[in-house]
Design a protein around this motif. Structure first.
Motif, PDB file in Angstrom:
ATOM      1  N   GLU A   1       0.840  -1.203   0.000  1.00 43.82           N
ATOM      2  CA  GLU A   1       0.000   0.000   0.000  1.00 43.82           C
ATOM      3  C   GLU A   1       0.872   1.249   0.000  1.00 43.82           C
ATOM      4  O   GLU A   1       0.568   2.251  -0.664  1.00 43.82           O
ATOM      5  N   LYS A   2       1.955   1.211   0.748  1.00 49.40           N
ATOM      6  CA  LYS A   2       2.902   2.330   0.809  1.00 49.40           C
ATOM      7  C   LYS A   2       3.498   2.621  -0.564  1.00 49.40           C
ATOM      8  O   LYS A   2       3.752   3.776  -0.913  1.00 49.40           O
ATOM      9  N   TYR A   3       3.706   1.570  -1.368  1.00 50.58           N
ATOM     10  CA  TYR A   3       4.308   1.720  -2.699  1.00 50.58           C
ATOM     11  C   TYR A   3       3.258   1.668  -3.809  1.00 50.58           C
ATOM     12  O   TYR A   3       3.553   1.239  -4.931  1.00 50.58           O
ATOM     13  N   ASN A   4       2.054   2.117  -3.489  1.00 54.42           N
ATOM     14  CA  ASN A   4       0.980   2.239  -4.479  1.00 54.42           C
ATOM     15  C   ASN A   4       0.666   0.895  -5.133  1.00 54.42           C
ATOM     16  O   ASN A   4       0.435   0.813  -6.335  1.00 54.42           O
ATOM     17  N   TYR A   5       0.682  -0.153  -4.330  1.00 53.30           N
ATOM     18  CA  TYR A   5       0.296  -1.499  -4.753  1.00 53.30           C
ATOM     19  C   TYR A   5       1.163  -2.065  -5.886  1.00 53.30           C
ATOM     20  O   TYR A   5       0.702  -2.818  -6.733  1.00 53.30           O
ATOM     21  N   THR A   6       2.421  -1.671  -5.898  1.00 52.86           N
ATOM     22  CA  THR A   6       3.377  -2.172  -6.893  1.00 52.86           C
ATOM     23  C   THR A   6       4.594  -2.738  -6.168  1.00 52.86           C
ATOM     24  O   THR A   6       5.124  -2.095  -5.259  1.00 52.86           O
ATOM     25  N   LEU A   7       5.013  -3.917  -6.577  1.00 56.41           N
ATOM     26  CA  LEU A   7       6.156  -4.553  -5.923  1.00 56.41           C
ATOM     27  C   LEU A   7       7.456  -4.014  -6.513  1.00 56.41           C
ATOM     28  O   LEU A   7       7.931  -4.490  -7.538  1.00 56.41           O
ATOM     29  N   HIS A   8       8.024  -3.012  -5.846  1.00 51.92           N
ATOM     30  CA  HIS A   8       9.332  -2.477  -6.212  1.00 51.92           C
ATOM     31  C   HIS A   8      10.415  -3.191  -5.409  1.00 51.92           C
ATOM     32  O   HIS A   8      10.132  -3.833  -4.395  1.00 51.92           O
ATOM     33  N   TYR A   9      11.648  -3.046  -5.848  1.00 55.95           N
ATOM     34  CA  TYR A   9      12.773  -3.647  -5.127  1.00 55.95           C
ATOM     35  C   TYR A   9      12.870  -3.087  -3.711  1.00 55.95           C
ATOM     36  O   TYR A   9      13.083  -3.827  -2.754  1.00 55.95           O
ATOM     37  N   ASN A  10      12.677  -1.769  -3.569  1.00 57.18           N
ATOM     38  CA  ASN A  10      12.757  -1.146  -2.242  1.00 57.18           C
ATOM     39  C   ASN A  10      11.652  -1.662  -1.322  1.00 57.18           C
ATOM     40  O   ASN A  10      11.856  -1.815  -0.113  1.00 57.18           O
ATOM     41  N   ALA A  11      10.473  -1.933  -1.903  1.00 60.36           N
ATOM     42  CA  ALA A  11       9.374  -2.484  -1.108  1.00 60.36           C
ATOM     43  C   ALA A  11       9.747  -3.864  -0.579  1.00 60.36           C
ATOM     44  O   ALA A  11       9.503  -4.183   0.590  1.00 60.36           O
ATOM     45  N   LEU A  12      10.355  -4.643  -1.428  1.00 53.17           N
ATOM     46  CA  LEU A  12      10.750  -5.993  -1.023  1.00 53.17           C
ATOM     47  C   LEU A  12      11.791  -5.951   0.092  1.00 53.17           C
ATOM     48  O   LEU A  12      11.755  -6.757   1.025  1.00 53.17           O
ATOM     49  N   GLU A  13      12.714  -5.013   0.009  1.00 50.16           N
ATOM     50  CA  GLU A  13      13.745  -4.882   1.037  1.00 50.16           C
ATOM     51  C   GLU A  13      13.145  -4.560   2.407  1.00 50.16           C
ATOM     52  O   GLU A  13      13.717  -4.925   3.440  1.00 50.16           O
ATOM     53  N   GLU A  14      12.001  -3.880   2.418  1.00 49.15           N
ATOM     54  CA  GLU A  14      11.374  -3.514   3.695  1.00 49.15           C
ATOM     55  C   GLU A  14      10.598  -4.663   4.328  1.00 49.15           C
ATOM     56  O   GLU A  14      10.173  -4.565   5.479  1.00 49.15           O
ATOM     57  N   MET A  15      10.423  -5.752   3.589  1.00 48.38           N
ATOM     58  CA  MET A  15       9.672  -6.902   4.113  1.00 48.38           C
ATOM     59  C   MET A  15      10.595  -7.770   4.963  1.00 48.38           C
ATOM     60  O   MET A  15      11.005  -8.869   4.571  1.00 48.38           O
ATOM     61  N   ILE A  16      10.877  -7.295   6.162  1.00 52.87           N
ATOM     62  CA  ILE A  16      11.828  -7.950   7.068  1.00 52.87           C
ATOM     63  C   ILE A  16      11.297  -9.283   7.581  1.00 52.87           C
ATOM     64  O   ILE A  16      12.033 -10.266   7.677  1.00 52.87           O
TER      65      ILE A  16
END
Length: 437
Positions: A291-306
């Motif tokens: 949701e933070k990344y507008n419902y798109t799986l970016h590399y940075n979004a993946l990095e935040e998935m601890i």
């Protein structure tokens, strides 16, 4: 007739060259253990685990091990092995950065989601191991040769078949490995490969076609094949690899990569569903970050998935795809004042260590919290975790799912070709979520 002749030759060679060395470790004053003559890698995995337990009881940090014709130095911890001067067969790393890998893997993972959406329409259970292996094969082809070559050749099913065949255990491969280990010059002269000959010919042909295909294009590629073509020696000078050498590297790339990624995703999926608190926490993390990344799986979004990272690492702890880590010494060194010769095989049972109650509280319980925030710097594991994170993030965002009662738990696992795989199918039923991408 060929099999009988091969057995006779091996027995004669063992009697002539190997049998006299069966007191190798005793002569050096090293604690010694034996593994019975094996008929499959499964036996080796189980028996090496038993030796590990005996060593722990007897207070041995390191010991000599006899495995058919090999005199192996076995450790009870990974750090001791890594502190030795070690070298494996020359392998070339994929030099792309994580962002470049992410883009390639995401394309294959998107195809996986499309396939699961199609299967969900039938309202039936599917063999998820089969589906995840197809995803993993497509992804590995893209990483090795590029997406364009994958579309043109449509080699996915054939490469999957040949990867399994190349890594399969057989008497023939044992004979060839014996010759390669004990008579390397002879093996090199006759271009012997430890892999299945049919698989070897297939990869030779595929590599040649891939090289010819890219010669017709001026597009700059950043795939594994290109890293082999641009390979440098230890002095930083470009070295020209032969087609045989490139084919061996590519074959190793697929044999070690296709199954490891597929089973890691499969093991993770079943453990997530069996632990509802884990599933709830993980879905919350994935949804919040997307949701933070507008419902798109970016590399940075993946990095935040601890937490997703911890879930996959815990799956790798309980079900390490490579249950036995093997390396070789690059130079002589001392262990407990005992000289270990250059070229000595080294081994450690990853499966035994990671199921050791002295190292992990309740080792047979899936508990990602114990590994949350743990950073693993191993490049190969980073690639495996990246592949698994992308697939699982998209699955959890797009689907709910149920593990069918036909799937037996605890999972029965085996290692027929050295990779830890489930012996029975994992049946899963997927249902699309309204909030899916």
């Amino acid at each position: 007739m060929i099999i009988i002749l091969s057995v006779i030759i091996v027995l004669l060679l063992i009697y002539q060259y190997v049998w006299p060395k069966k007191k190798y470790w005793e002569g050096r004053g090293m604690p010694t253990y034996k593994i019975k003559m094996f008929l499959s890698m499964t036996n080796v995995v189980h028996e090496m685990g038993d030796v590990y337990k005996k060593m722990k009881v007897e207070g041995q940090r390191v010991a000599g091990l006899y495995l058919t014709w090999e005199n192996i130095l076995l450790f009870t911890d990974l750090r001791s092995l890594e502190n030795c001067a070690i070298v494996q067969n020359k392998r070339y790393e994929d030099k792309r950065n994580a962002q470049q890998l992410f883009d390639v893997i995401l394309n294959s993972a998107t195809n996986l989601i499309v396939a699961l959406q199609e299967s969900s329409k039938s309202d039936k259970q599917i063999d998820f191991c089969d589906v995840s292996t197809r995803y993993s094969t497509e992804m590995m082809i893209s990483l090795a040769f590029g997406n364009e070559f994958l579309k043109v050749t449509k080699l996915c099913s054939k490469i999957r078949e040949m990867s399994l065949r190349a890594g399969a255990f057989s008497l023939k491969t044992v004979v060839k490995q014996f010759v390669i280990d004990w008579f390397p010059q002879f093996a090199k002269r006759f271009r012997m490969s430890a892999y299945d000959s049919t698989a070897h010919k297939f990869y030779m042909k595929t590599v040649q076609e891939a090289i010819e295909y890219r010669k017709q294009s001026t597009t700059l590629r950043h795939d594994f094949l290109q890293s082999l073509l641009d390979a440098e020696n230890d002095d930083g000078e470009k070295t020209q690899m032969t087609i045989e050498e490139i084919a061996e590297q590519v074959m190793s790339f697929f044999v070690s990569g296709v199954e490891t990624s597929a089973v890691t995703i499969s093991y993770s999926l079943i453990e997530i569903k069996r632990n509802l608190n884990v599933e709830s926490k993980l879905r919350g993390e994935v949804c919040t970050i997307l949701e933070k990344y507008n419902y798109t799986l970016h590399y940075n979004a993946l990095e935040e998935m601890i937490y997703l990272d911890a879930v996959i690492r815990e799956s790798l702890r309980m079900y390490p795809p490579i249950p036995i880590l093997r390396k070789k010494t690059s130079e002589a060194f001392l262990v407990d004042n005992i000289e270990i010769e250059k070229g000595t095989p080294l081994a450690v049972s990853i499966l035994a260590i990671q199921r050791d109650a002295e190292k992990y509280i309740e080792p047979d319980v899936f508990n990602p919290d114990r590994l949350e925030g743990n950073i693993d710097l191993d490049i190969e594991r980073q690639h495996l975790i990246l592949q698994s994170k992308i697939a699982l993030a998209l699955i959890l965002w797009n689907f709910d799912y149920e593990i069918d009662d036909k799937t037996k738990y605890p999972l029965k696992i085996d290692a027929p070709n050295g990779i830890l795989i489930p012996t029975e199918k994992i049946w899963v039923k997927f249902s699309p979520l309204i909030t899916s991408l």
